[in-house]
Design an enzyme around this catalytic site. Structure first.
Site: not given
Length: 490
Positions: A99, A101, A117, A129-130, A180, A256-257, A266
């Site tokens: 997900g 993150g 992002k 920590d995102g 993005r 996932d990319n 990504d």
């Protein structure tokens, strides 16, 4: 001529009014795809980089204080920010829940999704920590713009922000945000997540949305999902071929990319290879070379198989053989189209001899240890009726050179030399985003010196020009460039 209408100043805007004219998108239309989140703004944000051309496409004239606050996640926003859930195969192994993150979706502007992002933790941060840091944010900003101007499908980057927010990686760094922009963030991993968590109704909902919004031409086909899958196969094949011709290595081609739209997606430990090396691995974390430069075509197909499995309730298993043939055909055709444009070859004759001619040149370059990009740029100054000139000086020490040069000249068909050379200059960039160039502008940006970043960004937006005013951007990399390491945190 009337006076140009200016954007309202901060004082002129009504309190609480959003600068960004955001509209709902897929996160509001498909239940279960995303959760609401609250962005965590950076401290004392400053604008490091700004894509004026993209801003114009989105109807944004400039980044004033109010817009900077929104891009920093402060708001105000007409829609709640959201983070999407997905899964994916990472380095060949399935990770059941990933997900967004370290970022959030704001909504759509001019039909394209805006994503921050580095805007703080989400339910999918897995203890992180995102945050993004300046080096990763600047690299994505520059790479997005670089590939776009090379004509390679990619997400875009509107802006990059830096801040005083401390972020702890191997050492303390400064937090940053990349803004993005893309028509869709749909990944192969979205379909994997809902398929493997037993939510077929959400796979169906995603497919219906994707067909209506991004692949409407497939709706008229007898089997729309099959048509969509084959369209994704073609787009993926062509993007991978573009990477191969451009000497670009993605670095982390996890499922996932992978973008459903076939965009480069990504950015992490990517690189344009310097010395011609088909086995080049740019990701220090890729210990077994799974995502090496010459492995990208096979990995692209492997990921498409993962997508097919996620869509298996809607696809006929017999589809995979023709899909593989389509993938091979489109990848080969696109690669030949790119490389023959670079070399000035006419694009006719048998398929295998054409591939062999290009492969022989790549082998010569590899064995000679020359730079991939500047060597191909020499074709812009080449006289095919001569002895090879600068190209011969680089490659002529190899016994195979004479054979290759003779076959190359026989295959050529050209008239005006000047026009032919201009065609090669328009197909072989003089400036690419080399790792050491990115590193230099990152170090300057960390000191709040944005001049090198602006200079490099400007050149990357005109990659086929000569740029005599900035020769350091077109020179072969210095010896120390080979010591730079990239990992999944890059």
């Amino acid at each position: 001529m009337g006076e140009r209408k200016q954007s309202p100043s901060l004082s002129q805007r009504r309190e609480g009014e959003s600068v960004l004219k955001l509209t709902p998108g897929i996160n509001q239309a498909v239940p279960g795809l995303a959760q609401e989140v609250r962005p965590v703004p950076l401290e004392n944000p400053i604008l490091l980089g700004w894509s004026e051309a993209l801003a114009t496409e989105l109807g944004l004239e400039r980044c004033d204080e109010a817009l900077l606050r929104q891009l920093n996640g402060e708001g105000p926003f007409p829609l709640p920010a959201t983070a999407q859930v997905y899964s994916g195969h990472q380095f060949g192994g399935y990770t059941p829940r990933l997900g967004d993150g370290r970022g959030c979706h704001l909504g759509e502007v001019a039909g394209r999704e805006l994503f921050l992002k580095g805007s703080g933790p989400t339910p999918y941060s897995r203890g992180g920590d995102g945050r993004a840091v300046i080096r990763s944010a600047v690299r994505e900003f520059l790479a997005s713009e670089a590939l776009h101007h090379l004509g390679i499908p990619t997400t875009r980057a509107l802006a990059v922000l830096a801040s005083d927010t401390p972020v702890f990686r191997e050492q303390p760094e400064r937090g940053a945000i990349t803004v993005r922009v893309t028509p869709s963030h749909l990944r192969f991993g979205h379909f994997e997540y809902f398929r493997h968590t037993g939510q077929p109704h959400r796979v169906k909902a995603l497919l219906e949305y994707a067909l209506a919004r991004y692949f409407p031409c497939c709706l008229n086909q007898p089997e729309p999902v099959t048509a969509l899958f084959l369209e994704v196969v073609e787009r993926t094949a062509e993007t991978v071929a573009d990477w191969q011709a451009a000497g670009f290595v993605h670095g982390v081609l996890n499922s996932d990319n992978m973008s459903l739209l076939g965009e480069t997606f990504d950015y992490g430990p990517f690189a344009f290879m310097d010395r011609c090396d088909p086995g080049f691995v740019c990701n220090h974390s890729d210990h077994y070379g799974r995502y090496a430069f010459d492995q990208q075509p096979g990995i692209g197909w492997w990921n498409l198989q993962r997508l097919a499995l996620a869509l298996s309730d809607h696809l006929d298993g017999a589809l995979m053989a023709p899909a593989l043939e389509l993938y091979r055909t489109r990848l080969t055709a696109r690669y030949l189209w790119r490389m023959e444009a670079r070399l000035g070859l006419p694009g006719d004759g048998g398929l295998q001899p054409r591939l062999d001619r290009i492969a022989a040149l790549v082998t010569l370059m590899q064995e000679s240890g020359v730079d991939y990009h500047s060597t191909l740029r020499l074709f812009a100054r080449l006289d095919p009726e001569g002895d090879g000139g600068e190209l011969k000086a680089r490659l002529g020490s190899r016994a195979a050179w004479t054979t290759w040069w003779h076959g190359y000249r026989q295959a050529l068909s050209f008239g005006d030399l000047g026009g032919w050379q201009r065609g090669r200059a328009a197909a072989n960039p003089s400036v690419v985003l080399r790792t050491h160039l990115a590193q230099q502008v990152i170090e300057a940006a960390e000191r709040n010196d944005t001049r090198p970043l602006r200079e490099l960004h400007k050149a990357l937006c005109r990659p086929y020009d000569d740029h005599p005013e900035t020769p350091h951007l077109t020179e072969d990399p210095p010896p120390w460039a080979s010591t730079i390491t990239l990992s999944c945190s890059s």
